[in-house]
Write a protein that holds these residues in place. Structure first.
Motif, PDB file in Angstrom:
ATOM      1  N   ALA A   1       0.833  -1.208   0.000  1.00 25.33           N
ATOM      2  CA  ALA A   1       0.000   0.000   0.000  1.00 25.33           C
ATOM      3  C   ALA A   1       0.866   1.255   0.000  1.00 25.33           C
ATOM      4  CB  ALA A   1      -0.924  -0.005   1.214  1.00 25.33           C
ATOM      5  N   TYR A   2       1.911   1.256   0.812  1.00 27.99           N
ATOM      6  CA  TYR A   2       2.808   2.408   0.876  1.00 27.99           C
ATOM      7  C   TYR A   2       3.490   2.628  -0.473  1.00 27.99           C
ATOM      8  CZ  TYR A   2       6.356   5.637   2.521  1.00 27.99           C
ATOM      9  OH  TYR A   2       7.149   6.742   2.682  1.00 27.99           O
ATOM     10  N   SER A   3       3.963   1.567  -1.108  1.00 28.82           N
ATOM     11  CA  SER A   3       4.617   1.677  -2.413  1.00 28.82           C
ATOM     12  C   SER A   3       3.649   2.217  -3.466  1.00 28.82           C
ATOM     13  CB  SER A   3       5.169   0.316  -2.853  1.00 28.82           C
ATOM     14  OG  SER A   3       6.167  -0.099  -1.964  1.00 28.82           O
ATOM     15  N   TRP A   4       2.398   1.764  -3.413  1.00 32.57           N
ATOM     16  CA  TRP A   4       1.395   2.270  -4.341  1.00 32.57           C
ATOM     17  C   TRP A   4       1.194   3.771  -4.130  1.00 32.57           C
ATOM     18  CZ3 TRP A   4      -3.234   4.802  -4.178  1.00 32.57           C
ATOM     19  CH2 TRP A   4      -3.987   4.811  -5.361  1.00 32.57           C
ATOM     20  N   LEU A   5       1.074   4.182  -2.872  1.00 30.75           N
ATOM     21  CA  LEU A   5       0.907   5.604  -2.570  1.00 30.75           C
ATOM     22  C   LEU A   5       2.092   6.422  -3.058  1.00 30.75           C
ATOM     23  CD1 LEU A   5      -0.633   5.332   0.996  1.00 30.75           C
ATOM     24  CD2 LEU A   5      -1.751   6.276  -1.037  1.00 30.75           C
ATOM     25  N   HIS A   6       3.308   5.891  -2.875  1.00 28.30           N
ATOM     26  CA  HIS A   6       4.503   6.611  -3.337  1.00 28.30           C
ATOM     27  C   HIS A   6       4.488   6.790  -4.859  1.00 28.30           C
ATOM     28  CE1 HIS A   6       8.569   7.997  -3.820  1.00 28.30           C
ATOM     29  NE2 HIS A   6       8.776   7.012  -4.674  1.00 28.30           N
ATOM     30  N   ARG A   7       4.119   5.759  -5.583  1.00 19.59           N
ATOM     31  CA  ARG A   7       4.076   5.845  -7.052  1.00 19.59           C
ATOM     32  C   ARG A   7       3.047   6.858  -7.535  1.00 19.59           C
ATOM     33  NH1 ARG A   7       4.319   0.401  -6.556  1.00 19.59           N
ATOM     34  NH2 ARG A   7       2.134   0.126  -7.133  1.00 19.59           N
ATOM     35  N   HIS A   8       1.908   6.922  -6.856  1.00 21.85           N
ATOM     36  CA  HIS A   8       0.816   7.772  -7.318  1.00 21.85           C
ATOM     37  C   HIS A   8       0.813   9.184  -6.705  1.00 21.85           C
ATOM     38  CE1 HIS A   8      -0.542   3.796  -8.555  1.00 21.85           C
ATOM     39  NE2 HIS A   8      -1.186   4.444  -9.505  1.00 21.85           N
ATOM     40  N   PHE A   9       1.411   9.321  -5.537  1.00 22.81           N
ATOM     41  CA  PHE A   9       1.430  10.621  -4.856  1.00 22.81           C
ATOM     42  C   PHE A   9       2.835  10.919  -4.309  1.00 22.81           C
ATOM     43  CE2 PHE A   9      -2.791   8.699  -4.298  1.00 22.81           C
ATOM     44  CZ  PHE A   9      -3.573   9.638  -4.956  1.00 22.81           C
TER      45      PHE A   9
END
Length: 102
Positions: free
Chosen positions: A47-55
């Motif tokens: 989830a954290y990696s997804w957030l980093h990629r998108h935001f």
């Protein structure tokens, strides 16, 4: 350096570490605290990696393989400690330039 190295793009991390080696005193050590990519990659990390990629402007740090990066840059790790932060793996590392440590 606390949560700093992972702010650089992967190709730039080696250059940052080389610059740091150039300014360390002969007996100097480098201390790094970083999100660790070599640990467990569970749901929180995904989830954290997804957030980093998108935001990336809000979630600016990303997990990196700090021990591998230090080794490739010519540092020798003298002490490590693995910690947790909201379900993310955090690595605290003390290292010196391998040629100096011997």
């Amino acid at each position: 350096m606390s949560f700093t190295l992972e702010l650089f793009e992967p190709p730039d991390i080696a250059r940052v570490l080389a610059e740091l080696a150039g300014v360390l005193r002969p007996t100097g050590r480098l201390a790094i605290v970083s999100l660790d990519a070599s640990g467990d990659s569970g749901l929180v990390v995904s989830a954290y990696s997804w957030l980093h990629r998108h935001f990336p402007h809000w979630i600016d740090c990303r997990p990196i393989e700090v021990l591998r990066l230090l080794g490739e840059a010519g540092y020798r790790t003298t002490r490590t400690e693995t910690l947790g932060l909201f379900g993310l793996s955090v690595m605290a590392v003390f290292a010196g330039v391998a040629a100096i440590i011997g």
